[in-house]
Design an enzyme around this catalytic site. Structure first.
Site, PDB file in Angstrom:
ATOM      1  N   LYS A   7      -8.837  -5.240  11.234  1.00  5.03           N
ATOM      2  CA  LYS A   7      -7.927  -4.616  12.194  1.00  5.03           C
ATOM      3  C   LYS A   7      -8.529  -4.680  13.587  1.00  5.03           C
ATOM      4  CE  LYS A   7      -5.957  -0.942   9.271  1.00  5.03           C
ATOM      5  NZ  LYS A   7      -4.533  -1.316   9.320  1.00  5.03           N
TER       6      LYS A   7
ATOM      7  N   ARG B 246      -1.218  -1.426  -1.329  1.00  3.94           N
ATOM      8  CA  ARG B 246      -0.288  -1.837  -2.396  1.00  3.94           C
ATOM      9  C   ARG B 246      -1.027  -2.515  -3.551  1.00  3.94           C
ATOM     10  NH1 ARG B 246       3.037  -5.601   1.667  1.00  3.94           N
ATOM     11  NH2 ARG B 246       2.209  -3.995   3.072  1.00  3.94           N
TER      12      ARG B 246
HETATM   13  N1  BES Z   1      -3.301   1.728   6.113  1.00  5.02           N
HETATM   14  C1  BES Z   1      -2.467   0.763   6.709  1.00  5.02           C
HETATM   15  C2  BES Z   1      -1.133   1.324   7.179  1.00  5.02           C
HETATM   16  C3  BES Z   1      -1.165   2.356   8.267  1.00  5.02           C
HETATM   17  C4  BES Z   1      -0.886   2.025   9.574  1.00  5.02           C
HETATM   18  C5  BES Z   1      -1.406   3.685   7.973  1.00  5.02           C
HETATM   19  C6  BES Z   1      -0.880   2.987  10.568  1.00  5.02           C
HETATM   20  C7  BES Z   1      -1.410   4.652   8.963  1.00  5.02           C
HETATM   21  C8  BES Z   1      -1.138   4.315  10.247  1.00  5.02           C
HETATM   22  C9  BES Z   1      -2.165  -0.360   5.714  1.00  5.02           C
HETATM   23  O1  BES Z   1      -3.142  -0.607   4.767  1.00  5.02           O
HETATM   24  C10 BES Z   1      -2.004  -1.615   6.508  1.00  5.02           C
HETATM   25  O2  BES Z   1      -2.923  -1.978   7.171  1.00  5.02           O
HETATM   26  N2  BES Z   1      -0.830  -2.214   6.433  1.00  5.02           N
HETATM   27  C11 BES Z   1      -0.554  -3.384   7.158  1.00  5.02           C
HETATM   28  C12 BES Z   1       0.258  -4.297   6.273  1.00  5.02           C
HETATM   29  C13 BES Z   1       0.459  -5.677   6.829  1.00  5.02           C
HETATM   30  C14 BES Z   1      -0.854  -6.430   6.857  1.00  5.02           C
HETATM   31  C15 BES Z   1       1.456  -6.404   5.963  1.00  5.02           C
HETATM   32  C16 BES Z   1       0.218  -3.018   8.406  1.00  5.02           C
HETATM   33  O3  BES Z   1       1.052  -2.125   8.328  1.00  5.02           O
HETATM   34  O4  BES Z   1      -0.031  -3.599   9.448  1.00  5.02           O
HETATM   35 ZN    ZN Z   2      -4.661  -1.950   5.527  1.00  2.00          ZN
END
Ligand code: BES
Ligand code: ZN
Ligand code: ZN
Length: 497
Positions: free
Chosen positions: A279, A353
């Protein structure tokens, strides 16, 4: 802090802060507030008129009265009567607590907001007042060397002169205390930084809850070897890059004579760096909150010994950390899950997921009447619904309705999103059974469709709490910056039925 209710006359009680209320737009005080005003010789009515105090929600006037034993009197606006609800009462009780904090008041006496002129059942009023007070009093100060010691709200006493209100509100207060303390429990877990809330720490938190249940909650813990025996490749692969051991926790509350069985599943990523699909720094700042689903389940379980529901309840979560390293999962990897379905990993940041694939499948094998999962699953849900509203998706519309009704009752904002079958091709993989990301759009829906692959035909509702699980700024009088404990109260509301 002690929250109590007793029958009496507000104008006669000795306290640091006496809280009364008024609806917006009314010219004179009503009910209990009017009685206090009378003893004050009409001071409140006079001030309202002179100061053009309109009683807007959260508007306040503070008096240093002569004529009543209370040191200070706080008049709070309840807003317009047509907008009045349980949430108003929660907020007003929270505002009283915050003012008490500012004034370093130890003892607060308040009217039972809403039971008189507001026409709410007294039991509900007691419940939401207890919730607002406890949640507003909560602060995460563990790592501050300079702890504020001047504020200790010792008693929050509600006084009513209606005998029936006192009896009903008393039951409500007891319930509100259970709900709020369970929420606080979840907040505590979420607020711990990731280095202090490793997978093993999350497991220990669940163990402590089980140990405190007088044998009512049993707990099974699966370590790496046990997970390997189960074939939990989803959990094990996400945990591969981390130096911390992964676990799966299965808590069981099984009262004698239970007629129904339900399963609660939570996402328990103790830190989500994104893994190899790292990230950006800014998106990582709040990622200690990625175990909020699991925290909500632990919080809810902590309430079961007091709530004593007649339902058999299973709580399941995988505790692991998503980190990059030479051992980490990489894009293109294919993972074998407990269900035997394979997942093509195209983005290691879509890790929740992948762990839920195993925990949801494990839950479905228990053949519960329903599965509810809570997960900080997608940033897309925050884009769609903002910071305060969770997304609900279900393979059974009655269950979605049930969750939404419970959320409303609990004062947690949720909105239904579709489990849109026509988007299924977006998660189809050429080389595995499914892939862990969809297309460019509708990221919350494709994540929901992905999860659906692992629950079989069991009625299931998925609650994406990515927005409301963590408050990046204070949201209201009882939600400060940090973990919110979102989901706990809705779960308890569902269980109570
Ligand atoms: N933990 C994150 C989602 C999240 C985002 C939680 C903001 C709380 C606040 C999740 O694991 C994630 O990173 N999801 C990605 C999915 C994408 C790579 C398809 C996302 O939402 O960017
Ligand atoms: Zn994530
Ligand atoms: Zn995540």
């Amino acid at each position: 802090m002690k929250i109590q209710i007793k029958k009496g006359n507000l104008a006669e009680v000795k306290t640091d802060l006496l809280v009364v209320n008024i609806f917006e737009g009314v010219k004179v005080t009503h009910a209990a507030t009017a009685a206090v005003d009378q003893v004050l010789g009409g001071l409140i009515n006079k001030t309202i008129k002179e100061e053009k105090f309109d009683g807007a929600l959260g508007a306040m006037l503070l008096f240093r009265p002569i004529g009543v034993p209370a040191k200070k009197v706080l008049l709070i606006g309840l807003g317009k009567k047509e907008n009045f609800s349980e949430e108003t009462v929660r907020q007003v009780a929270a505002v009283s607590t915050n003012v008490a904090k500012q004034l370093s008041a130890k003892h607060v006496v308040s009217v039972l907001h809403g039971a008189g002129y507001g026409n709410l059942p007294a039991k509900i009023c007691g419940k939401v007042m207890a919730e607002g007070t406890i949640l507003a009093a909560y602060e995460f100060k563990k790592y501050k060397s300079e702890k504020k010691t001047n504020f200790q709200l010792e008693t929050f006493l509600i006084v009513s002169n209606v005998e029936a209100h006192v009896r009903e509100a008393e039951k409500g207060i007891a319930l509100g205390e259970i709900y709020a303390n369970a929420t606080v429990q979840a907040r505590e877990l979420v607020n711990e930084p990731a280095s202090h809330m490793r997978p093993i720490d999350l497991v220990n938190a669940a163990k402590i809850v089980a140990a405190g249940s007088k044998g009512q909650i049993k707990i099974k813990i699966f370590n790496r070897a046990a997970l390997a025996r189960l074939g939990a490749g989803g959990i094990l692969s996400v945990a591969r890059g981390s130096d911390h051991e992964p676990f799966m926790v299965h808590m069981v509350y099984k009262p004698t004579g239970a007629k129904k069985k339900i399963a609660l599943v939570g996402k328990g990523i103790t830190f989500d760096s994104g893994g190899i699909s790292l990230k950006p720094s800014d998106s990582m700042i709040t990622m200690k909150c990625d175990m909020s689903g699991a925290a909500a389940i632990i919080g809810a379980f902590s309430a079961l010994k007091s709530l004593k529901p007649k339902t058999e309840i299973h709580g399941i979560f995988a505790a692991c950390e998503n980190m990059p390293s030479g051992k980490a999962l990489v894009p293109g990897d294919i993972v074998h899950t407990m269900s035997k379905k394979t997942i093509e990993i195209l983005n290691t940041d879509a890790e929740g997921r992948v762990t839920l694939a195993d925990t949801l499948f494990y839950a479905s094998k228990l053949k519960p009447a329903m599965i509810i999962d809570l997960a900080t699953l997608t940033g897309a849900c925050v884009v769609a619904l903002g910071e305060e509203v969770a997304g609900v998706m279900s393979n059974k519309s009655e269950l979605a309705q049930k969750v939404l009704m419970a959320a409303k009752e609990a004062g947690e904002k949720m909105w239904e999103l579709p489990l849109e079958a026509s988007y299924k091709p977006l998660i189809k993989s050429e080389v595995a059974d499914v892939k862990n990301i969809g297309g460019k759009y509708g990221g919350t829906l494709t994540a929901g469709l992905f999860l659906q692959e692992f629950v079989g035909e069991i009625p299931w509702a998925h609650i994406d709490i990515a927005g409301p699980a963590y408050a990046e700024r204070p949201l209201n009088a009882y939600t400060r910056l940090g973990g919110t404990g979102f989901g706990v109260r809705t779960i308890l509301e569902i269980i109570k039925e």
